[in-house]
Design a protein around this motif. Structure first.
Motif, PDB file in Angstrom:
ATOM      1  N   MET A   1     -14.724  -1.986   7.749  1.00 47.79           N
ATOM      2  CA  MET A   1     -14.041  -3.169   7.271  1.00 47.79           C
ATOM      3  C   MET A   1     -13.961  -3.098   5.750  1.00 47.79           C
ATOM      4  O   MET A   1     -14.911  -2.721   5.089  1.00 47.79           O
ATOM      5  CB  MET A   1     -14.774  -4.423   7.717  1.00 47.79           C
ATOM      6  N   ALA A   2     -12.818  -3.462   5.210  1.00 39.05           N
ATOM      7  CA  ALA A   2     -12.583  -3.449   3.767  1.00 39.05           C
ATOM      8  C   ALA A   2     -12.407  -4.886   3.286  1.00 39.05           C
ATOM      9  O   ALA A   2     -12.062  -5.778   4.064  1.00 39.05           O
ATOM     10  CB  ALA A   2     -11.337  -2.631   3.456  1.00 39.05           C
ATOM     11  N   THR A   3     -12.628  -5.088   2.009  1.00 35.55           N
ATOM     12  CA  THR A   3     -12.485  -6.426   1.439  1.00 35.55           C
ATOM     13  C   THR A   3     -11.975  -6.325   0.009  1.00 35.55           C
ATOM     14  O   THR A   3     -12.203  -5.314  -0.668  1.00 35.55           O
ATOM     15  CB  THR A   3     -13.828  -7.196   1.487  1.00 35.55           C
ATOM     16  N   THR A   4     -11.288  -7.375  -0.429  1.00 33.73           N
ATOM     17  CA  THR A   4     -10.867  -7.464  -1.823  1.00 33.73           C
ATOM     18  C   THR A   4     -10.749  -8.932  -2.198  1.00 33.73           C
ATOM     19  O   THR A   4     -10.514  -9.785  -1.334  1.00 33.73           O
ATOM     20  CB  THR A   4      -9.538  -6.718  -2.083  1.00 33.73           C
ATOM     21  N   THR A   5     -10.918  -9.199  -3.480  1.00 35.31           N
ATOM     22  CA  THR A   5     -10.846 -10.563  -4.003  1.00 35.31           C
ATOM     23  C   THR A   5     -10.135 -10.537  -5.340  1.00 35.31           C
ATOM     24  O   THR A   5     -10.383  -9.646  -6.159  1.00 35.31           O
ATOM     25  CB  THR A   5     -12.262 -11.153  -4.190  1.00 35.31           C
ATOM     26  N   ALA A   6      -9.274 -11.511  -5.549  1.00 37.63           N
ATOM     27  CA  ALA A   6      -8.648 -11.711  -6.857  1.00 37.63           C
ATOM     28  C   ALA A   6      -8.899 -13.155  -7.269  1.00 37.63           C
ATOM     29  O   ALA A   6      -8.903 -14.058  -6.424  1.00 37.63           O
ATOM     30  CB  ALA A   6      -7.148 -11.430  -6.790  1.00 37.63           C
ATOM     31  N   PRO A  78       3.959  -6.518   8.891  1.00 36.41           N
ATOM     32  CA  PRO A  78       4.197  -5.081   8.728  1.00 36.41           C
ATOM     33  C   PRO A  78       3.134  -4.404   7.861  1.00 36.41           C
ATOM     34  O   PRO A  78       3.438  -3.483   7.120  1.00 36.41           O
ATOM     35  CB  PRO A  78       5.569  -5.067   8.045  1.00 36.41           C
ATOM     36  N   PHE A  79       1.881  -4.863   7.936  1.00 35.91           N
ATOM     37  CA  PHE A  79       0.813  -4.303   7.111  1.00 35.91           C
ATOM     38  C   PHE A  79      -0.045  -3.339   7.931  1.00 35.91           C
ATOM     39  O   PHE A  79      -0.275  -3.570   9.114  1.00 35.91           O
ATOM     40  CB  PHE A  79      -0.071  -5.416   6.545  1.00 35.91           C
ATOM     41  N   PRO A  80      -0.561  -2.293   7.301  1.00 35.81           N
ATOM     42  CA  PRO A  80      -1.356  -1.285   8.014  1.00 35.81           C
ATOM     43  C   PRO A  80      -2.831  -1.690   8.168  1.00 35.81           C
ATOM     44  O   PRO A  80      -3.737  -0.962   7.771  1.00 35.81           O
ATOM     45  CB  PRO A  80      -1.204  -0.051   7.114  1.00 35.81           C
ATOM     46  N   VAL A  81      -3.052  -2.895   8.724  1.00 40.35           N
ATOM     47  CA  VAL A  81      -4.422  -3.374   8.917  1.00 40.35           C
ATOM     48  C   VAL A  81      -4.519  -4.144  10.229  1.00 40.35           C
ATOM     49  O   VAL A  81      -3.520  -4.620  10.759  1.00 40.35           O
ATOM     50  CB  VAL A  81      -4.895  -4.287   7.757  1.00 40.35           C
ATOM     51  N   THR A  82      -5.746  -4.266  10.715  1.00 41.97           N
ATOM     52  CA  THR A  82      -6.059  -5.128  11.847  1.00 41.97           C
ATOM     53  C   THR A  82      -7.231  -6.015  11.428  1.00 41.97           C
ATOM     54  O   THR A  82      -7.878  -5.769  10.399  1.00 41.97           O
ATOM     55  CB  THR A  82      -6.460  -4.312  13.094  1.00 41.97           C
ATOM     56  N   GLY A  83      -7.496  -7.042  12.213  1.00 39.93           N
ATOM     57  CA  GLY A  83      -8.639  -7.895  11.952  1.00 39.93           C
ATOM     58  C   GLY A  83      -8.604  -8.591  10.604  1.00 39.93           C
ATOM     59  O   GLY A  83      -9.645  -8.830   9.991  1.00 39.93           O
ATOM     60  N   PRO A 109      -8.460  -1.196   7.813  1.00 41.60           N
ATOM     61  CA  PRO A 109      -7.281  -0.357   7.629  1.00 41.60           C
ATOM     62  C   PRO A 109      -6.914   0.342   8.939  1.00 41.60           C
ATOM     63  O   PRO A 109      -7.781   0.730   9.713  1.00 41.60           O
ATOM     64  CB  PRO A 109      -7.722   0.646   6.563  1.00 41.60           C
ATOM     65  N   ASP A 110      -5.610   0.481   9.168  1.00 41.97           N
ATOM     66  CA  ASP A 110      -5.096   1.090  10.396  1.00 41.97           C
ATOM     67  C   ASP A 110      -4.036   2.120  10.017  1.00 41.97           C
ATOM     68  O   ASP A 110      -2.912   1.772   9.681  1.00 41.97           O
ATOM     69  CB  ASP A 110      -4.500   0.001  11.295  1.00 41.97           C
ATOM     70  N   GLY A 111      -4.432   3.391  10.019  1.00 46.02           N
ATOM     71  CA  GLY A 111      -3.495   4.455   9.680  1.00 46.02           C
ATOM     72  C   GLY A 111      -3.442   4.785   8.199  1.00 46.02           C
ATOM     73  O   GLY A 111      -2.685   5.655   7.786  1.00 46.02           O
ATOM     74  N   GLU A 116      -6.221   2.521  -0.021  1.00 42.62           N
ATOM     75  CA  GLU A 116      -4.804   2.148   0.029  1.00 42.62           C
ATOM     76  C   GLU A 116      -4.621   0.717   0.522  1.00 42.62           C
ATOM     77  O   GLU A 116      -3.840  -0.057  -0.035  1.00 42.62           O
ATOM     78  CB  GLU A 116      -4.038   3.115   0.931  1.00 42.62           C
ATOM     79  N   ALA A 117      -5.358   0.346   1.559  1.00 45.01           N
ATOM     80  CA  ALA A 117      -5.253  -1.021   2.087  1.00 45.01           C
ATOM     81  C   ALA A 117      -5.777  -2.033   1.075  1.00 45.01           C
ATOM     82  O   ALA A 117      -5.167  -3.092   0.869  1.00 45.01           O
ATOM     83  CB  ALA A 117      -6.016  -1.134   3.402  1.00 45.01           C
ATOM     84  N   ILE A 118      -6.885  -1.713   0.421  1.00 44.56           N
ATOM     85  CA  ILE A 118      -7.436  -2.612  -0.598  1.00 44.56           C
ATOM     86  C   ILE A 118      -6.447  -2.775  -1.740  1.00 44.56           C
ATOM     87  O   ILE A 118      -6.197  -3.889  -2.214  1.00 44.56           O
ATOM     88  CB  ILE A 118      -8.797  -2.088  -1.096  1.00 44.56           C
ATOM     89  N   ALA A 119      -5.859  -1.688  -2.198  1.00 39.58           N
ATOM     90  CA  ALA A 119      -4.885  -1.756  -3.294  1.00 39.58           C
ATOM     91  C   ALA A 119      -3.683  -2.614  -2.906  1.00 39.58           C
ATOM     92  O   ALA A 119      -3.184  -3.399  -3.721  1.00 39.58           O
ATOM     93  CB  ALA A 119      -4.430  -0.352  -3.689  1.00 39.58           C
TER      94      ALA A 119
END
Length: 145
Positions: A1-6, A78-83, A109-111, A116-119
């Motif tokens: 699992m990835a995470t990001t905060t702004a 259309p994003f490369p993520v789940t959950g 991230p999915d694929g 890349e997903a975090i960015a």
């Protein structure tokens, strides 16, 4: 699992910032790349249309008006993520005349790789909060921003 905060500080009261952005259907009022939003399922699901005509469907997972916070998940996008689960919240900044807005998300991230997903989402959050700042400060009386 990835995470990001702004986060961003806005020279306006937390209540006034929440009044603009706290509605689950309010994205078109402050987010230029989401010009249309339609609520369904009693206000619990929003169907967003982006500036390219793409559709994103999101579900409201929690809402706390007193804490000035809501969380939502993505049902279709259309994003490369789940959950995906994200939270938008408004807090008092250094004093009562400044709001600190936080947009955070967790996802798998999915694929694509985590980086890349975090960015991708960090860019969406950062640009979205900058647009919120521009929207609010453009309506402030001269000399207060």
């Amino acid at each position: 699992m990835a995470t990001t905060t702004a986060t961003i500080d806005i020279p306006a009261s937390p209540d006034s910032v929440w009044q603009l952005m706290g509605g689950f259907d309010s994205l078109p009022e402050w987010l230029p790349y989401i010009p249309a939003s339609r609520l369904g399922e009693g206000g619990r699901v929003r169907t967003l249309t982006n500036e390219d005509g793409g559709v994103i469907v999101e579900r409201l997972e929690s809402f706390d008006d007193k804490a000035r916070s809501y969380s939502y998940s993505i049902l279709q996008a259309p994003f490369p993520v789940t959950g995906y689960l994200s939270t938008l919240s408004v807090h008092e900044g250094r004093d009562q005349t400044t709001a600190r807005v936080e947009w955070t998300g967790t996802f798998t991230p999915d694929g694509v790789g985590d980086e890349e997903a975090i960015a991708l989402f960090h860019g969406i959050y950062r640009d979205g909060l900058a647009a919120l700042h521009r929207t609010i400060t453009s309506h402030l009386p001269q000399g207060t921003s």
